[in-house]
Enzyme design. Sequence first.
Site, PDB file in Angstrom:
ATOM      1  N   MET A   1      -0.769 -12.286 -30.489  1.00 31.49           N
ATOM      2  CA  MET A   1       0.278 -12.587 -31.478  1.00 31.49           C
ATOM      3  C   MET A   1       0.259 -14.064 -31.864  1.00 31.49           C
ATOM      4  SD  MET A   1       3.252 -10.323 -29.595  1.00 31.49           S
ATOM      5  CE  MET A   1       2.780 -10.957 -27.972  1.00 31.49           C
TER       6      MET A   1
ATOM      7  N   ASP B   1       6.322   1.799 -29.363  1.00 31.82           N
ATOM      8  CA  ASP B   1       6.266   0.539 -30.093  1.00 31.82           C
ATOM      9  C   ASP B   1       5.781   0.791 -31.516  1.00 31.82           C
ATOM     10  OD1 ASP B   1       7.150  -0.921 -27.968  1.00 31.82           O
ATOM     11  OD2 ASP B   1       5.189  -1.705 -27.386  1.00 31.82           O
TER      12      ASP B   1
ATOM     13  N   LYS C   1       9.107  -3.325 -33.169  1.00 29.60           N
ATOM     14  CA  LYS C   1       9.461  -4.295 -34.192  1.00 29.60           C
ATOM     15  C   LYS C   1       8.186  -4.740 -34.882  1.00 29.60           C
ATOM     16  CE  LYS C   1       9.302  -8.325 -31.126  1.00 29.60           C
ATOM     17  NZ  LYS C   1      10.028  -9.519 -30.640  1.00 29.60           N
TER      18      LYS C   1
END
Length: 280
Positions: A170, A35, A57
Amino acid sequence: MTGKVYLVGAGPGDPELLTLKALRVLKFADVVLHDDLVGADILRLAPAHAKVRNVGKRCGQKSISQEEINFLMVALAASGLQVVRLKGGDPLIFGRVGEEIAALREAQIEFEIVPGITAALGAASSSQIPLTHRQSSHALVFLTGHSASAADPTNWRALVSLGATVVIYMPGRQYSEVALKLQTAGLPNDTPCAIISRATTSEEQVFPTDLENLADAPRLPAPTLLVIGEVLRHAGDRFSPEEPGLSNCWTSSEPPFVVPTELELSLSLSTGLGDEEQAV
């Protein structure tokens, strides 16, 4: 010969928080698919011959689709390679591991899950936050600010009624939306909150505030966590600012981790392990 895929948790950022098994598996990898938020200090622990590829990402911008990641894992393992799919935190928490497991099972590829310390636990530890407390919170809830669908499935009123500590992974930067949902659900305005940025690393920042002032919180560097709950009152004076503001943001004083040499790693891996445990 068919290889194997290891779905490995890299922990919250500090390389010292890798599990022994995660380190051992990483040292025997032929390929590492990692990641975006897995740090360079951890990636350097992979062997020199291993192919290392970023498949993550950042800020919603994908470098590769999930379907392509699934294909890579299957194809590489089918060719006989030992593949480490390296994920930040714990692979079972908000890491799309369910989709990857389904793809590996369908292709009849052997796999193993190696758990890691999830970001909430790492952040709470480095910030000295007791996520539960006998006097304040008997429940702990993990939420994510991002989901596969645009709809918000969270029952905020039920969540508030639990009296739980809430950790939002997040959370994005729309703190006002979170604050409004919690206020509408009945959470008091003076409920303490903390935004923790880049937890457990030398760049960690912590911003204490409360629900009433959460919308005015600064936009700290990703990855961030938002912790909400009365347990923050048990985390020391720095989490109880009289007037929440940017001046109250504080950073970690821990020294940076020094990556061990190959010899040191070899010695640490061999100590206490039988011969049958030396191979993955």
